[in-house]
Design a protein around this motif. Structure first.
Motif, PDB file in Angstrom:
ATOM      1  N   ILE A   1      31.962  34.144  32.939  1.00  0.00           N
ATOM      2  CA  ILE A   1      32.968  34.037  33.994  1.00  0.00           C
ATOM      3  C   ILE A   1      34.068  33.105  33.510  1.00  0.00           C
ATOM      4  O   ILE A   1      33.798  31.955  33.119  1.00  0.00           O
ATOM      5  CB  ILE A   1      32.362  33.479  35.296  1.00  0.00           C
ATOM      6  CG1 ILE A   1      31.186  34.350  35.755  1.00  0.00           C
ATOM      7  CG2 ILE A   1      33.413  33.385  36.386  1.00  0.00           C
ATOM      8  CD1 ILE A   1      30.434  33.790  36.947  1.00  0.00           C
ATOM      9  N   ASP A   2      35.304  33.590  33.517  1.00  0.00           N
ATOM     10  CA  ASP A   2      36.399  32.721  33.085  1.00  0.00           C
ATOM     11  C   ASP A   2      37.056  32.061  34.295  1.00  0.00           C
ATOM     12  O   ASP A   2      36.683  32.303  35.446  1.00  0.00           O
ATOM     13  CB  ASP A   2      37.415  33.501  32.232  1.00  0.00           C
ATOM     14  CG  ASP A   2      38.180  34.554  33.017  1.00  0.00           C
ATOM     15  OD1 ASP A   2      38.121  34.535  34.265  1.00  0.00           O
ATOM     16  OD2 ASP A   2      38.848  35.396  32.381  1.00  0.00           O
ATOM     17  N   THR A   3      38.048  31.255  34.048  1.00  0.00           N
ATOM     18  CA  THR A   3      38.658  30.459  35.116  1.00  0.00           C
ATOM     19  C   THR A   3      39.421  31.309  36.134  1.00  0.00           C
ATOM     20  O   THR A   3      39.652  30.873  37.261  1.00  0.00           O
ATOM     21  CB  THR A   3      39.626  29.437  34.502  1.00  0.00           C
ATOM     22  OG1 THR A   3      40.583  30.122  33.671  1.00  0.00           O
ATOM     23  CG2 THR A   3      38.863  28.422  33.666  1.00  0.00           C
ATOM     24  N   SER A   4      39.828  32.532  35.757  1.00  0.00           N
ATOM     25  CA  SER A   4      40.549  33.389  36.693  1.00  0.00           C
ATOM     26  C   SER A   4      39.620  34.214  37.567  1.00  0.00           C
ATOM     27  O   SER A   4      40.070  34.992  38.407  1.00  0.00           O
ATOM     28  CB  SER A   4      41.495  34.322  35.927  1.00  0.00           C
ATOM     29  OG  SER A   4      40.752  35.176  35.074  1.00  0.00           O
ATOM     30  N   GLY A   5      38.295  34.057  37.360  1.00  0.00           N
ATOM     31  CA  GLY A   5      37.332  34.753  38.190  1.00  0.00           C
ATOM     32  C   GLY A   5      36.839  36.061  37.607  1.00  0.00           C
ATOM     33  O   GLY A   5      36.056  36.770  38.250  1.00  0.00           O
ATOM     34  N   ILE A   6      37.250  36.418  36.407  1.00  0.00           N
ATOM     35  CA  ILE A   6      36.811  37.669  35.773  1.00  0.00           C
ATOM     36  C   ILE A   6      35.354  37.535  35.321  1.00  0.00           C
ATOM     37  O   ILE A   6      34.996  36.576  34.640  1.00  0.00           O
ATOM     38  CB  ILE A   6      37.711  38.033  34.579  1.00  0.00           C
ATOM     39  CG1 ILE A   6      39.146  38.288  35.053  1.00  0.00           C
ATOM     40  CG2 ILE A   6      37.174  39.260  33.867  1.00  0.00           C
ATOM     41  CD1 ILE A   6      40.117  38.574  33.932  1.00  0.00           C
ATOM     42  N   LEU A   7      34.534  38.498  35.720  1.00  0.00           N
ATOM     43  CA  LEU A   7      33.118  38.502  35.376  1.00  0.00           C
ATOM     44  C   LEU A   7      32.873  39.559  34.296  1.00  0.00           C
ATOM     45  O   LEU A   7      33.291  40.708  34.431  1.00  0.00           O
ATOM     46  CB  LEU A   7      32.267  38.822  36.605  1.00  0.00           C
ATOM     47  CG  LEU A   7      30.767  39.024  36.373  1.00  0.00           C
ATOM     48  CD1 LEU A   7      30.099  37.714  35.988  1.00  0.00           C
ATOM     49  CD2 LEU A   7      30.097  39.613  37.617  1.00  0.00           C
ATOM     50  N   THR A   8      32.195  39.172  33.216  1.00  0.00           N
ATOM     51  CA  THR A   8      31.892  40.097  32.127  1.00  0.00           C
ATOM     52  C   THR A   8      30.381  40.143  31.917  1.00  0.00           C
ATOM     53  O   THR A   8      29.733  39.107  31.791  1.00  0.00           O
ATOM     54  CB  THR A   8      32.582  39.659  30.823  1.00  0.00           C
ATOM     55  OG1 THR A   8      33.991  39.577  31.038  1.00  0.00           O
ATOM     56  CG2 THR A   8      32.310  40.659  29.709  1.00  0.00           C
ATOM     57  N   LEU A   9      29.844  41.379  31.889  1.00  0.00           N
ATOM     58  CA  LEU A   9      28.419  41.596  31.687  1.00  0.00           C
ATOM     59  C   LEU A   9      28.206  42.452  30.441  1.00  0.00           C
ATOM     60  O   LEU A   9      29.036  43.298  30.112  1.00  0.00           O
ATOM     61  CB  LEU A   9      27.801  42.322  32.892  1.00  0.00           C
ATOM     62  CG  LEU A   9      27.920  41.654  34.262  1.00  0.00           C
ATOM     63  CD1 LEU A   9      27.360  42.575  35.340  1.00  0.00           C
ATOM     64  CD2 LEU A   9      27.186  40.326  34.281  1.00  0.00           C
ATOM     65  N   PRO A  10      27.095  42.268  29.763  1.00  0.00           N
ATOM     66  CA  PRO A  10      26.804  43.114  28.601  1.00  0.00           C
ATOM     67  C   PRO A  10      26.385  44.508  29.057  1.00  0.00           C
ATOM     68  O   PRO A  10      26.002  44.722  30.214  1.00  0.00           O
ATOM     69  CB  PRO A  10      25.650  42.386  27.914  1.00  0.00           C
ATOM     70  CG  PRO A  10      24.965  41.663  29.033  1.00  0.00           C
ATOM     71  CD  PRO A  10      26.045  41.247  29.988  1.00  0.00           C
TER      72      PRO A  10
END
Length: 519
Positions: A24-33
């Motif tokens: 999760i980055d500071t802009s709220g973007i969630l990344t999953l494998p």
């Protein structure tokens, strides 16, 4: 008034899988494998945000439920279990508009989303107006209109064509549209989107929540699921929240399997073989967890668990190429309902409706473990050339029959916990369809179909040649036959008159000869 679209995404991962690679980055973007996990998406769109080009076709409709399922068998997840027969199933009830306007609006919606032509006479009536279409794949028009509905870019939703099931619903009472999709493998989404990760970004007018859960097997049963995992609202400054859920699904499975075969010919038989010995529902009840039922309730009711009301049912979607004769009920089955096209004489090309729908209650102790259901095929439109089935045959598919137990939890001793939790599961979507033939709190236990493809292919004899030529030839033969019969009737009548005349003349000659001899 709600001014945003709600999007909930739920992943179910195995308990032994370490699904912790969340970025999760500071802009709220969630990344999953990329992961091979079951995934369910549910979008809720307030009516105020539905585009006018779609909203216009919802006028005068009280309830609408459009469901599609793949013909290819897919791994069903017990938490997201939503058993839909293959193809496209449309159910709706009119609201304030005239009946004709409601049908026109639904037909326009189907043409816009699925490029299908439908008119009022193509629907059949049961608890709702119903239409079945053997749609094998999701068209691009559906993706385009869903992108419009969800305020999403069309190119990012192409993966929806690879869903195992889709449900598009509308409720005038709730004033919202709902889109629900199920993927037995979330990796399909990544492959279709050509992405090596799953990314969720904050979007205007859309509130997205991601849930990643495992089922706690030690605290779960066939009827009860305890989920342990995390939730994350996709937004700046949002935090991952540890979450526990207790869920009682409406649709469940039992460890029974069945297979089905369709014979060939004008009167095909559907033979259903139960791979396991069917027994009374008490076998099902041993899987039901009663630990959460207060002892005083059990004692107060003073009823054994086996008195819970359950019955075994067969539901059959029968396209108009076939029909069922309700006076040919097989042994071990009682007719609950038969809706749709029931004309026993009409050929397929003279039937307006899509077909018929059959619901049977089965003997729960079928000694032979077999059920033979006789169908009848309708006369087909003549074919101009040789078909894949042969020079004088056509092939017609019929969806695999659906077998399930239906249990009424309003009967003691399961009234309290079942009724309270059934309606609050975030993963269920109950509405029109075969579920509407039962009470609102009915629990379904589905048997597993032993097949890789959820349809039978029947071969039906037919005439060869153009329809006009065969129609003209048939009319000519019927006309010649009529003339022949007319000639026979006339000739018989004329013959009788001639014979009578001959007899009269003969009698006169006899009288004359006798008279001469006397003289």
């Amino acid at each position: 008034m709600t001014s945003h679209i709600n999007h909930r995404v739920t992943f179910i991962h195995p308990a032994d899988d370490n699904f912790v690679d969340i970025d999760i980055d500071t802009s709220g973007i969630l990344t999953l494998p990329v992961a091979n996990f079951p995934r369910q998406d549910r979008y809720r769109v307030p009516q105020a945000l539905v585009p006018v080009s779609i909203k216009n076709y919802l006028q005068g409709i009280s309830q609408l439920r459009i469901q599609w399922a793949s013909y290819t068998v897919y791994p069903a997840n017990r938490l997201f279990l939503e058993v839909v027969q293959p193809g496209l199933h449309v159910h709706f009830t009119p609201g304030t508009a005239s009946e004709a306007d409601a049908y026109r609006n639904v037909a326009s919606l189907l043409e816009q989303f699925f490029e299908l032509k439908a008119e009022q006479h193509n629907f059949t009536l049961s608890t709702s107006a119903t239409l079945f279409v053997p749609l094998k794949t999701i068209p691009d028009s559906f993706i385009l209109n869903v992108a419009l509905l969800l305020q999403h870019r069309h190119g990012e939703l192409g993966y929806l064509k690879y869903a195992d099931t889709l449900t598009l619903a509308y409720s005038a009472q709730k004033q919202e549209m709902v889109l629900q999709t199920y993927f037995s493998s979330s990796a399909v989404v990544n492959v279709a989107s050509k992405q090596d990760t799953t990314v969720f970004k904050p979007r205007d007018h859309v509130r997205t929540e991601i849930g990643i859960f495992g089922i706690d097997e030690n605290a779960s049963s066939l009827d009860d699921f305890t989920l342990n995992g995390v939730r994350y609202a996709v937004a700046p400054d949002s935090q991952v929240e540890r979450t526990f859920l207790h869920v009682k699904p409406r649709h469940r499975t039992v460890p029974f399997a069945y297979s089905s075969q369709l014979s060939l010919g004008l009167h095909p038989k559907t033979t259903i073989t139960f791979n396991d010995t069917l027994v009374s529902p008490e076998y099902v009840y041993q899987f039901i967890d009663t630990s959460s039922i207060p002892a005083d309730i059990l004692a107060e009711q003073n009823l054994p668990l086996t008195e819970k009301k359950c019955a075994l049912f067969l539901h059959y979607t029968i396209p108009k190429a076939y029909f069922f004769d309700k006076y040919q009920l097989p042994k071990g089955a009682d007719l609950v309902g038969y809706w749709g096209e029931t004309d026993l004489e009409a050929p397929e090309y003279a039937v307006d409706g899509w077909g018929s729908e059959l619901l049977l209650e089965l003997d729960q102790e079928l000694a032979s473990r077999r059920l033979e259901l006789t169908l009848h095929s309708r006369y087909q439109t003549p074919v101009n050339t040789d078909t894949q089935a042969g020079p004088d045959q056509v092939q017609k598919e019929i969806p695999y029959p659906h077998v399930f137990y239906a249990c009424d939890p309003d009967v003691a001793p399961l009234r309290d916990p079942e009724s309270r939790l059934l309606g609050v599961s975030p993963f269920d979507s109950k509405g029109l369809g075969y579920e509407s033939y039962f009470t609102g709190n009915t629990v379904f236990y589905h048997l597993t179909a032993s097949t890789a493809y959820l349809a039978h292919t029947g071969t039906i004899p037919t005439a060869v040649g153009s329809y006009s030529e065969i129609n003209a030839m048939t009319s000519a033969i019927v006309g010649l036959g009529f003339l022949f019969l007319l000639w026979k009737f006339v000739s018989i009548g004329v013959g009788k008159k001639l014979l009578k005349l001959a007899k009269e003349v003969g009698m006169k000659e006899v009288k004359v000869s006798v008279s001469k001899k006397t003289n």
